[in-house]
Each structure stands twice: as C-alpha cells, then as structure tokens.
Design a protein around this motif. Structure first.
Motif, short mmCIF file in Angstrom:
data_model
loop_
_atom_site.label_atom_id
_atom_site.label_comp_id
_atom_site.label_asym_id
_atom_site.label_seq_id
_atom_site.Cartn_x
_atom_site.Cartn_y
_atom_site.Cartn_z
N GLY A 175 68.05 50.25 50.26
CA GLY A 175 67.22 49.07 50.09
C GLY A 175 67.09 48.74 48.62
N SER A 176 66.42 47.64 48.32
CA SER A 176 66.31 47.19 46.92
C SER A 176 65.57 48.21 46.05
CB SER A 176 65.62 45.83 46.86
OG SER A 176 64.35 45.89 47.50
N SER A 177 64.57 48.89 46.62
CA SER A 177 63.84 49.88 45.82
C SER A 177 64.72 51.08 45.50
CB SER A 177 62.57 50.33 46.56
OG SER A 177 62.90 50.96 47.79
N ASP A 178 65.59 51.44 46.44
CA ASP A 178 66.51 52.55 46.19
C ASP A 178 67.57 52.17 45.16
OD1 ASP A 178 65.33 54.32 48.01
OD2 ASP A 178 66.44 53.47 49.69
N ILE A 179 67.99 50.90 45.18
CA ILE A 179 68.93 50.43 44.16
C ILE A 179 68.30 50.58 42.78
CG2 ILE A 179 70.13 48.41 43.21
CD1 ILE A 179 71.50 49.37 45.68
N PRO A 208 79.04 43.76 42.24
CA PRO A 208 79.88 44.30 43.32
C PRO A 208 79.46 45.71 43.75
CG PRO A 208 81.25 43.26 41.66
CD PRO A 208 79.87 43.33 41.09
N LEU A 209 79.05 46.52 42.78
CA LEU A 209 78.65 47.89 43.11
C LEU A 209 77.28 47.90 43.79
CD1 LEU A 209 79.81 50.71 42.92
CD2 LEU A 209 78.75 50.96 40.67
N ALA A 210 76.36 47.07 43.30
CA ALA A 210 75.05 46.97 43.95
C ALA A 210 75.19 46.47 45.38
CB ALA A 210 74.14 46.03 43.15
N ASP A 211 76.07 45.48 45.58
CA ASP A 211 76.30 44.96 46.94
C ASP A 211 76.88 46.05 47.84
OD1 ASP A 211 75.38 42.50 46.18
OD2 ASP A 211 77.36 41.57 45.98
N SER A 217 75.35 48.14 51.52
CA SER A 217 76.03 48.34 52.80
C SER A 217 76.30 49.81 53.08
CB SER A 217 77.36 47.56 52.84
OG SER A 217 78.23 47.98 51.82
N ALA A 218 76.31 50.64 52.03
CA ALA A 218 76.51 52.08 52.21
C ALA A 218 76.10 52.81 50.93
CB ALA A 218 77.97 52.38 52.52
N ASN A 219 75.34 53.87 51.10
CA ASN A 219 74.93 54.69 49.95
C ASN A 219 76.03 55.71 49.63
OD1 ASN A 219 73.50 56.03 47.95
ND2 ASN A 219 72.36 57.30 49.40
N GLY A 220 77.21 55.18 49.35
CA GLY A 220 78.34 56.06 49.08
C GLY A 220 79.04 56.48 50.36
#
Length: 228
Positions: A71-75, A89-92, A96-99
């Motif tokens: 989510g945005s807070s985790d970003i 691109p990396l934030a997007d 969709s997937a945390n790695g």
C-alpha cells in the motif's frame, strides 16, 4: 485458494506473441508451468508446487513466489529504508507485488521486509536495503541507481534502475557497476526475462531448484551461460 494452468493455456501463451505482449508479468508466470499454485490470505502468490527432493531439502518449495502488493504507506516505508524516492515504474511495480522470486530463486526482486526474523512464518522478499544501504556496489553513486534485483547464477548479478537515464534497467556483476546488459524499461525487463527463463525451464524439462538455478541473460565467464 488453489489454481493451476492447463497444458493448453501454457501452450497458447507460448505460441501467441500478441497474448504474451498483452499479458501481465503475473499472467506470464502463472502460465509458465502446469504445476499447482495457491494464493495466500495476504495476497502472496505461490506458483508451481515443486516435487519434494529425495534428499528432503527445499520442502514446500514453489517455482515462483510473488509477494503481496504494498500500500502507499508501505511504499513510504520502503523509500525510508533506502533513503531514496522510488522512480514511478518501480513504485508502480511494488503496488502490484512486494518483490518476487522466480524459477527457484534464479531471479529475485527485493522489496519491503517489515520483519527480519527468520522465525516469521510469512513469506517476504529480501530487503531492498541490500545493494542500496548494505553490500553497496563498488563505485556506486547513490543518486545514480537503485539496485532492486538479483540473479543467483554464479557469483551473483544485480539489476538496477537508472532514474536519471529514463528509468533504464541495467544488469551488472554483484557489487559492481560494470554494465553487462540494458533494457529500455522495467516492464521490458520483466517480460523479456520471464519469457527467456520460461524457455530455458522448458528446455531443462522442468529441472529447477535453488541448487540448480537458471543462467543470467548474457554469456559471462563463471556463470551457467558461460560454461562449456
């Protein structure tokens, strides 16, 4: 929740260039195997349940692991981890997937790891701090790149995004800034590599585990692709 691609779906993905071009990286990975997968309660996808090895190691192993989206807070927490703003691109991607870890760890994309404890039963990626705050490539200008990916072949290879160069993606030897291969974008990198590695996996007749990873996409002495 369990899921499984049929052989027909896998063949259609392999043979239809338009379908591959339009598919997301998740769809490409789901249709890289007919082995069973499951979605965990947090949204993590485990794709391709691997048969148990005779020696008993790597139990409950999967061909691919795609970690639950951020989510945005985790970003924001991830950006604080490395002290950098993520390029779009990396934030997007992280939305969709945390790695991920694909083809038995042959290629992994690091992400946000809230709990570093080995006792934590949840599946998490390797922390993005690696390559950016610890084990930094020799000669790296911190503002020049964000190291986000890792190939397990040979002595290891890292993948970085270059925000000041139009978000180009570059492959380098581990802890080095020597460029070995470039991709125009993160999306191009993901799709090209998933398709290449799927072909290699098929060529190996499905033989893959963390001790038998797939090669990097360039011929390098000491790598699997560079061996006679």
């Amino acid at each position: 929740m369990y899921f499984q691609c049929t052989r027909g779906e896998v063949i259609r993905m392999e043979s239809d260039a338009t379908k591959r071009a339009e598919a997301s990286f998740v769809e490409l990975l789901k249709c890289s195997t007919t082995l069973e997968g499951q979605e965990l309660s947090d949204g993590t996808l485990l794709i391709g349940k691997l048969p148990a090895r005779p020696d008993g190691i790597f139990q409950d192993a999967y061909l691919h692991e795609i970690y639950a989206p951020l989510g945005s807070s985790d970003i924001g927490a991830l950006e604080r981890t490395i002290g950098r703003t993520l390029p779009k691109p990396l934030a997007d991607f992280y939305m969709s997937a945390n790695g991920l870890s694909i083809f038995c760890g042959s290629l992994s994309i690091r992400g946000f790891r809230p709990n570093m404890s080995r006792a934590d039963a949840a599946r998490h990626p390797t922390s993005l701090s690696y390559g950016n705050k610890v084990e930094i490539p020799i000669g790296q200008d911190e503002s020049e790149r964000i190291v986000f990916g890792f190939y397990a072949d040979g002595d290891g290879y890292e993948v970085s995004i270059l925000p000041d160069q139009g978000d180009v993606v570059v492959l380098t030897p581990r802890r080095s800034t020597e460029p070995l291969k470039l991709w125009d974008s993160l999306s191009a990198f993901l799709k090209e590599e998933i398709q290449r590695m799927t072909k290699e996996f098929v060529k190996r007749e499905g033989v893959c585990d963390p001790l038998n990873v797939l090669p990097v996409p360039v011929t390098v002495p000491g790598s699997l692709s560079g061996r006679p």
